[in-house]
Scaffold this motif. Structure first.
Motif, mmCIF file in Angstrom:
data_model
loop_
_atom_site.group_PDB
_atom_site.id
_atom_site.type_symbol
_atom_site.label_atom_id
_atom_site.label_comp_id
_atom_site.label_asym_id
_atom_site.label_seq_id
_atom_site.Cartn_x
_atom_site.Cartn_y
_atom_site.Cartn_z
ATOM 1 N N LEU A 103 28.661 -42.449 -47.235
ATOM 2 C CA LEU A 103 29.184 -43.320 -46.180
ATOM 3 C C LEU A 103 28.272 -43.242 -44.967
ATOM 4 N N ASN A 104 28.454 -44.158 -44.054
ATOM 5 C CA ASN A 104 27.718 -44.134 -42.799
ATOM 6 C C ASN A 104 28.409 -43.142 -41.874
ATOM 7 N N ALA A 105 27.723 -42.048 -41.581
ATOM 8 C CA ALA A 105 28.358 -40.996 -40.783
ATOM 9 C C ALA A 105 28.525 -41.384 -39.327
ATOM 10 N N GLY A 106 27.660 -42.252 -38.820
ATOM 11 C CA GLY A 106 27.719 -42.577 -37.400
ATOM 12 C C GLY A 106 26.970 -41.548 -36.578
ATOM 13 N N GLU A 107 26.835 -41.824 -35.294
ATOM 14 C CA GLU A 107 26.081 -40.954 -34.397
ATOM 15 C C GLU A 107 27.016 -40.007 -33.642
ATOM 16 N N VAL A 108 26.619 -38.736 -33.596
ATOM 17 C CA VAL A 108 27.344 -37.780 -32.752
ATOM 18 C C VAL A 108 27.095 -38.165 -31.298
ATOM 19 N N PRO A 109 28.139 -38.361 -30.509
ATOM 20 C CA PRO A 109 27.937 -38.865 -29.150
ATOM 21 C C PRO A 109 27.279 -37.854 -28.227
#
Length: 447
Positions: A170-176
């Motif tokens: 899956l697309n994990a996304g960016e840690v903010p």
């Protein structure tokens, strides 16, 4: 789903979820939190550190932190539907926001065939409202009887971190980053977040300092505190593991455990009385003064009482304040200045990295005499507090640089200096006479 349990060790939520064939370690950057007045630059910085460290800990076990942004309920349901999840695990919490989120999550997940599992003993050692007094009340309103029962509870054993975590593609996304969470600059001497930093502090605390806690925890200059409060708030360290590690080996360890019991006590009060986050737990009929000038002086650490001002300046510099200084500054605002405790609680919320609703609001109510204090009209004399807890003035000199060169105990009463010396110091005269302030409060409370 991670909330205030940003760790891989002793995390019942992660432990239960990782036992499945597939697990999605999810954190939602909820706009309802990041866009609210609760989020400040200090907590944003600590949270960003903690999320980056959590991601590294998960990656070391084959996983990854999956980050989404938006409504927690909507994002959790979206991820659950996309990956046919049939279970969602979350830690229980006591704030009104957390309770509403839990109810809405349960309803929304039920509509898509998933079940919400809520785990106790993730944020506190003893689950709120799991113990109650005889007589039908749902919570203890006085600490001592609560503590007696708290001591009899058998704590669960700390859990190991999962060995491996199987995450689907899956697309994990960016840690903010901190700037993404809050645009403002943090306090210059803010502490570092993350589980690894928490464990370093834990090891040092248990090995070198906890046994002296009973003798040192109120000494301002010595700072015999653990500095673990922010890690407990964000869950980068488990309070249950902390209690097991500290044990019952010394008077200092037992005194420290008692302070952790206070933390649980405040959580059970808020769980039973969520309105006490903003309303007086025990109304005293106060008609608080209004003085923006006095409030601004208190916020800025310019009250003319060095022990009060040192605490307020430590808060601004570090995003943290010594526990004794918190009591002194809060009592001074609510009782000597007779200003509404909610104004002080708001300022602490704006700056404290370790601020959570239960501890901040309940401690402020205790200091103001509207909460669980059994002596609600006591007024602390800041000069007496200074003589007792900062006898040599080291704490004041550290945080009030104008007074750094004042020798002896006059550092606590600079207005007693000879006039030629007084004129050289850019430090204000006291904004209130202590006797007048205390008398005004007591008259107002008893009329």
């Amino acid at each position: 789903m991670f909330t205030r349990d940003l760790r891989v060790r002793d995390n019942p939520v992660l432990h239960a979820a990782a036992a499945a064939q597939r697990c999605i370690p999810l954190f939602v950057v909820d706009d309802a939190i990041t866009g609210s007045s609760y989020m400040n630059a200090n907590r944003a910085s600590f949270l960003a550190d903690s999320l980056a460290d959590l991601d590294a800990g998960l990656r070391g076990r084959g996983g990854v932190l999956v980050v989404r942004r938006g409504s927690t309920v909507a994002e959790v349901v979206r991820v659950a539907r996309e990956h046919d999840a049939d279970e969602v695990h979350i830690a229980s919490d006591v704030s009104r926001f957390a309770q509403r989120r839990e109810r809405e999550l349960a309803r929304a997940l039920g509509s898509c065939g998933a079940e919400l599992h809520v785990h106790d003993s993730c944020v506190t050692a003893v689950p709120p409202l799991s113990i109650s007094p005889v007589g039908g009340n749902d919570h203890f309103s006085v600490f001592t009887p609560y503590f007696r029962r708290w001591q009899t509870q058998v704590l669960r054993r700390p859990l190991r971190a999962p060995g491996t975590i199987a995450v689907p593609q899956l697309n994990a996304g960016e840690v903010p980053t901190a700037r993404l969470l809050h645009p403002g600059p943090p306090s210059p001497d803010l502490c570092t977040g993350g589980e690894q930093q928490a464990r370093k502090l834990l090891t040092r605390w248990v090995r070198d300092a906890v046994d002296d806690y009973a003798d040192r925890h109120d000494t301002l200059a010595d700072d015999g505190t653990s500095r673990l409060s922010a890690h407990l708030h964000f869950g980068t360290l488990s309070v249950t593991e902390l209690l097991h590690r500290v044990g019952n080996r010394s008077e200092g360890a037992r005194a420290f455990a008692r302070q952790l019991a206070w933390r649980d006590f405040h959580h059970q009060v808020l769980a039973a009385r969520p309105d006490s986050a903003h309303d007086d737990l025990r109304p005293r009929g106060d008609r608080w003064r209004r003085s923006e000038e006095d409030l601004d002086a208190w916020r800025a650490g310019r009250t003319g009482y060095p022990i009060v001002d040192a605490g307020m300046r430590q808060l601004a510099r570090e995003g943290w304040m010594h526990n004794r200084a918190r009591l002194i500054t809060a009592n001074f605002l609510a009782k000597t200045l007779y200003l509404d405790w909610r104004l002080g609680a708001r300022h602490f919320t704006d700056l404290l990295v370790d601020c959570d609703i239960a501890n901040n609001q309940m401690n402020w109510q205790w200091a103001a005499g509207t909460g669980t204090d059994t002596r609600p009209n006591r007024v602390l004399n800041p000069l007496a507090q200074a003589r007792r807890f900062d006898p040599d003035g080291h704490y004041v000199r550290e945080y009030v640089p104008e007074l750094r060169h004042v020798t002896g105990r006059r550092v606590h009463q600079p207005w007693t200096l000879p006039q030629d010396e007084r004129d050289k110091i850019d430090y204000p005269d006291p904004i209130v006479d202590l006797h007048d302030g205390a008398s005004r409060f007591l008259v107002a409370r008893t009329r």
